[in-house]
Design a protein around this motif. Structure first.
Motif, PDB file in Angstrom:
ATOM      1  N   GLU A 102       0.956  -0.799  -0.178  1.00  0.00           N
ATOM      2  CA  GLU A 102       0.170  -0.111  -0.148  1.00  0.00           C
ATOM      3  C   GLU A 102       0.773   1.267  -0.339  1.00  0.00           C
ATOM      4  OE1 GLU A 102      -3.533  -0.889   3.447  1.00  0.00           O
ATOM      5  OE2 GLU A 102      -1.594  -2.386   3.876  1.00  0.00           O
ATOM      6  N   LYS A 103       0.137   2.397  -0.781  1.00  0.00           N
ATOM      7  CA  LYS A 103       1.103   3.253  -0.729  1.00  0.00           C
ATOM      8  C   LYS A 103       0.424   4.472  -0.591  1.00  0.00           C
ATOM      9  CE  LYS A 103       3.837   1.342  -4.908  1.00  0.00           C
ATOM     10  NZ  LYS A 103       3.542   1.652  -5.860  1.00  0.00           N
ATOM     11  N   GLU A 104       1.033   5.707   0.490  1.00  0.00           N
ATOM     12  CA  GLU A 104       0.155   6.572   0.569  1.00  0.00           C
ATOM     13  C   GLU A 104       1.066   7.452   1.300  1.00  0.00           C
ATOM     14  OE1 GLU A 104      -4.000   7.962   3.456  1.00  0.00           O
ATOM     15  OE2 GLU A 104      -3.289   5.998   3.562  1.00  0.00           O
ATOM     16  N   SER A 105       0.694   9.359   0.738  1.00  0.00           N
ATOM     17  CA  SER A 105       1.637  10.349   1.404  1.00  0.00           C
ATOM     18  C   SER A 105       2.859   9.570   1.200  1.00  0.00           C
ATOM     19  CB  SER A 105       1.029  10.665   2.614  1.00  0.00           C
ATOM     20  OG  SER A 105      -0.490  10.759   2.212  1.00  0.00           O
ATOM     21  N   GLY A 106       3.810   9.346   0.157  1.00  0.00           N
ATOM     22  CA  GLY A 106       5.299   9.358   0.112  1.00  0.00           C
ATOM     23  C   GLY A 106       5.445   7.991   1.025  1.00  0.00           C
ATOM     24  N   ILE A 107       4.675   6.668   1.858  1.00  0.00           N
ATOM     25  CA  ILE A 107       4.774   5.620   2.719  1.00  0.00           C
ATOM     26  C   ILE A 107       4.556   4.718   1.300  1.00  0.00           C
ATOM     27  CG2 ILE A 107       5.326   5.059   4.260  1.00  0.00           C
ATOM     28  CD1 ILE A 107       4.186   7.493   5.990  1.00  0.00           C
ATOM     29  N   ALA A 108       5.197   3.539   1.737  1.00  0.00           N
ATOM     30  CA  ALA A 108       4.559   2.385   1.041  1.00  0.00           C
ATOM     31  C   ALA A 108       4.948   1.200   2.344  1.00  0.00           C
ATOM     32  CB  ALA A 108       5.542   1.891   0.253  1.00  0.00           C
ATOM     33  N   LYS A 109       3.964   0.658   2.320  1.00  0.00           N
ATOM     34  CA  LYS A 109       3.270  -0.365   3.724  1.00  0.00           C
ATOM     35  C   LYS A 109       3.440  -1.669   3.017  1.00  0.00           C
ATOM     36  CE  LYS A 109       0.110  -2.031   7.411  1.00  0.00           C
ATOM     37  NZ  LYS A 109      -0.925  -1.850   7.400  1.00  0.00           N
ATOM     38  N   LEU A 110       4.193  -2.347   3.209  1.00  0.00           N
ATOM     39  CA  LEU A 110       4.796  -3.812   2.763  1.00  0.00           C
ATOM     40  C   LEU A 110       4.044  -4.816   3.700  1.00  0.00           C
ATOM     41  CD1 LEU A 110       7.283  -5.112   0.623  1.00  0.00           C
ATOM     42  CD2 LEU A 110       6.597  -6.635   2.241  1.00  0.00           C
ATOM     43  N   SER A 111       3.340  -5.441   3.915  1.00  0.00           N
ATOM     44  CA  SER A 111       2.640  -5.798   4.843  1.00  0.00           C
ATOM     45  C   SER A 111       2.732  -8.386   3.707  1.00  0.00           C
ATOM     46  CB  SER A 111       1.434  -6.437   4.830  1.00  0.00           C
ATOM     47  OG  SER A 111       1.601  -4.610   5.870  1.00  0.00           O
ATOM     48  N   ILE A 112       3.340  -9.104   5.222  1.00  0.00           N
ATOM     49  CA  ILE A 112       3.959  -9.899   4.896  1.00  0.00           C
ATOM     50  C   ILE A 112       2.504 -10.573   5.433  1.00  0.00           C
ATOM     51  CG2 ILE A 112       5.523 -12.266   5.042  1.00  0.00           C
ATOM     52  CD1 ILE A 112       6.373  -9.877   3.552  1.00  0.00           C
ATOM     53  N   ASN A 113       1.896 -11.580   4.244  1.00  0.00           N
ATOM     54  CA  ASN A 113       0.531 -11.790   4.398  1.00  0.00           C
ATOM     55  C   ASN A 113       0.229 -13.469   4.149  1.00  0.00           C
ATOM     56  OD1 ASN A 113      -2.262 -10.614   4.777  1.00  0.00           O
ATOM     57  ND2 ASN A 113      -2.654 -11.264   2.353  1.00  0.00           N
ATOM     58  N   ARG A 114       0.649 -14.279   4.702  1.00  0.00           N
ATOM     59  CA  ARG A 114      -0.221 -15.295   4.732  1.00  0.00           C
ATOM     60  C   ARG A 114      -0.268 -15.877   6.700  1.00  0.00           C
ATOM     61  NH1 ARG A 114       4.878 -19.309   3.471  1.00  0.00           N
ATOM     62  NH2 ARG A 114       3.157 -20.947   3.036  1.00  0.00           N
ATOM     63  N   PRO A 115      -1.056 -15.066   7.265  1.00  0.00           N
ATOM     64  CA  PRO A 115      -1.051 -14.680   8.526  1.00  0.00           C
ATOM     65  C   PRO A 115      -1.819 -16.647   8.771  1.00  0.00           C
ATOM     66  CG  PRO A 115      -3.172 -13.768   7.391  1.00  0.00           C
ATOM     67  CD  PRO A 115      -2.559 -13.928   6.576  1.00  0.00           C
ATOM     68  N   LYS A 116      -2.291 -16.906   8.063  1.00  0.00           N
ATOM     69  CA  LYS A 116      -2.596 -18.392   8.372  1.00  0.00           C
ATOM     70  C   LYS A 116      -1.659 -19.480   9.185  1.00  0.00           C
ATOM     71  CE  LYS A 116      -7.087 -19.278   6.080  1.00  0.00           C
ATOM     72  NZ  LYS A 116      -7.676 -19.782   5.105  1.00  0.00           N
ATOM     73  N   LYS A 117      -0.250 -19.072   8.239  1.00  0.00           N
ATOM     74  CA  LYS A 117       1.056 -19.902   8.168  1.00  0.00           C
ATOM     75  C   LYS A 117       1.784 -18.652   9.789  1.00  0.00           C
ATOM     76  CE  LYS A 117       1.035 -22.536   5.038  1.00  0.00           C
ATOM     77  NZ  LYS A 117       1.283 -23.980   6.137  1.00  0.00           N
ATOM     78  N   LEU A 118       1.268 -17.951   9.579  1.00  0.00           N
ATOM     79  CA  LEU A 118       1.854 -17.075  10.573  1.00  0.00           C
ATOM     80  C   LEU A 118       3.256 -15.807   9.624  1.00  0.00           C
ATOM     81  CD1 LEU A 118       2.643 -18.941  13.699  1.00  0.00           C
ATOM     82  CD2 LEU A 118       0.779 -16.855  13.763  1.00  0.00           C
ATOM     83  N   ASN A 119       3.158 -15.667   8.360  1.00  0.00           N
ATOM     84  CA  ASN A 119       3.932 -14.869   7.553  1.00  0.00           C
ATOM     85  C   ASN A 119       4.575 -15.337   7.266  1.00  0.00           C
ATOM     86  OD1 ASN A 119       1.453 -13.508   7.816  1.00  0.00           O
ATOM     87  ND2 ASN A 119       2.121 -12.352   9.303  1.00  0.00           N
ATOM     88  N   ALA A 120       5.156 -16.752   7.567  1.00  0.00           N
ATOM     89  CA  ALA A 120       6.991 -17.731   7.195  1.00  0.00           C
ATOM     90  C   ALA A 120       6.534 -17.228   5.588  1.00  0.00           C
ATOM     91  CB  ALA A 120       5.887 -19.237   7.731  1.00  0.00           C
ATOM     92  N   LEU A 121       7.895 -16.660   5.808  1.00  0.00           N
ATOM     93  CA  LEU A 121       8.903 -16.881   4.141  1.00  0.00           C
ATOM     94  C   LEU A 121       9.149 -18.510   3.298  1.00  0.00           C
ATOM     95  CD1 LEU A 121      11.658 -14.313   5.656  1.00  0.00           C
ATOM     96  CD2 LEU A 121       9.294 -13.620   4.792  1.00  0.00           C
ATOM     97  N   ASN A 122       8.367 -18.317   3.045  1.00  0.00           N
ATOM     98  CA  ASN A 122       8.696 -19.484   1.692  1.00  0.00           C
ATOM     99  C   ASN A 122       9.421 -18.707   0.929  1.00  0.00           C
ATOM    100  OD1 ASN A 122       6.477 -17.967   0.688  1.00  0.00           O
ATOM    101  ND2 ASN A 122       4.774 -19.842   0.067  1.00  0.00           N
ATOM    102  N   ARG A 123       9.635 -19.491  -0.369  1.00  0.00           N
ATOM    103  CA  ARG A 123      10.125 -19.239  -1.939  1.00  0.00           C
ATOM    104  C   ARG A 123       9.138 -17.297  -2.734  1.00  0.00           C
ATOM    105  NH1 ARG A 123      12.189 -24.394  -2.638  1.00  0.00           N
ATOM    106  NH2 ARG A 123      10.194 -24.975  -3.958  1.00  0.00           N
ATOM    107  N   GLU A 124       8.322 -18.357  -2.781  1.00  0.00           N
ATOM    108  CA  GLU A 124       7.349 -17.266  -3.413  1.00  0.00           C
ATOM    109  C   GLU A 124       7.095 -16.211  -2.836  1.00  0.00           C
ATOM    110  OE1 GLU A 124       2.683 -17.071  -5.554  1.00  0.00           O
ATOM    111  OE2 GLU A 124       3.399 -19.059  -3.837  1.00  0.00           O
ATOM    112  N   THR A 125       6.824 -15.815  -1.474  1.00  0.00           N
ATOM    113  CA  THR A 125       6.981 -14.574  -0.911  1.00  0.00           C
ATOM    114  C   THR A 125       8.530 -13.406  -0.525  1.00  0.00           C
ATOM    115  OG1 THR A 125       5.323 -15.105   0.219  1.00  0.00           O
ATOM    116  CG2 THR A 125       6.060 -13.394   1.113  1.00  0.00           C
TER     117      THR A 125
END
Length: 260
Positions: free
Chosen positions: A9-32
């Motif tokens: 999300e981008k607003e007023s010069g700020i980009a918010k990047l959210s890791i969005n895999r809540p069912k996996k507690l946002n675990a990092l896989n290769r695709e992410t």
């Protein structure tokens, strides 16, 4: 660009990047990791974006680690390639990004999650956050920069202890260690991150970019950080931001930086 595992999300010069895999507690896989890489490529060329905030979706986790199921059967060579690619394309890229990157740690930041937070330029945590590098409890070591960045932030002895005992520390202890810069309530975390980003944006983004480069130069092999500081200090005199900043100071007014 559309993403499956992150929200951007981008607003007023700020980009918010959210890791969005809540069912996996946002675990990092290769695709992410691939999507994070692509998102930062997008943010690098977006002149409207000045500051990036990384956080996790949901209320439980920032990133609770790497997706272990993906590499449980890896060979030695596959393991080395996994770490090398991840460091080059994501973690080192974030650490050396020319725009400020803030990690807003909103819960568990473990393993690759803490490494992601440590790659950011600094960290803000909610008071319910838990942090740690539990890799040795799995028979492996941190592979995304954890053995290098944790000692830089908390000191060698504390880093040794945290990695050897594979446990977690809470936000209060992380603040005491210097692992995070600020701790606030979960409800106020993103507000504080946004306020901090806006405070940064009052200053010259050109100067901030060169400061990031100079600070990071101290960690590079064969590079003298003092020399990089001298070089980037000198370059500052040839910018519109320097002219505006000094004029504003002498005229006793707030600077309006063109960021050029």
């Amino acid at each position: 660009m559309s993403y499956q595992n992150i929200l951007l999300e981008k607003e007023s010069g700020i980009a918010k990047l959210s890791i969005n895999r809540p069912k996996k507690l946002n675990a990092l896989n290769r695709e992410t990791l691939g999507e994070i890489h692509s998102a930062f490529a997008e943010l690098e060329t977006d002149d409207e974006v000045k500051v990036i905030i990384i956080t996790g979706s949901g209320e439980k986790a920032f990133v609770a680690g790497a997706d272990i199921s993906e590499f449980a059967d890896y060979s030695v060579e596959e393991g080395k390639n996994l770490a090398a690619k991840g460091q080059k394309e994501v973690f080192d890229r974030i650490a050396n990004f020319k725009k400020p990157v803030i990690a807003a740690i909103n819960g568990f930041a473990l393993g690759g999650g803490l490494e992601l937070a440590m790659a950011a330029h600094f960290r803000i945590a909610s008071d319910n956050a838990k942090m740690g590098l539990p890799e040795t409890s799995l028979g492996v070591i941190p592979g995304y920069g954890g053995t290098q960045r944790l000692p830089q932030l908390v000191g060698k002895g504390r880093a040794m202890e945290m990695i050897m005992n594979a446990g977690m520390i809470d936000a209060k202890q992380a603040l005491q260690y210097g692992l995070v810069n600020h701790v606030t309530s979960a409800e106020e975390l993103m507000e504080l991150a946004s306020k901090t980003a806006h405070k940064i944006m009052r200053n010259s983004m050109v100067a901030i970019s060169r400061a990031i480069e100079a600070i990071n130069a101290n960690d590079e092999d064969g590079v003298n950080g003092f020399d990089k500081e001298v070089e980037n200090f000198g370059k500052s005199f040839d910018t519109e931001d320097f002219k505006e900043g000094t004029s504003a100071f002498l005229e006793k007014r707030k600077a309006d930086f063109p960021n050029k």
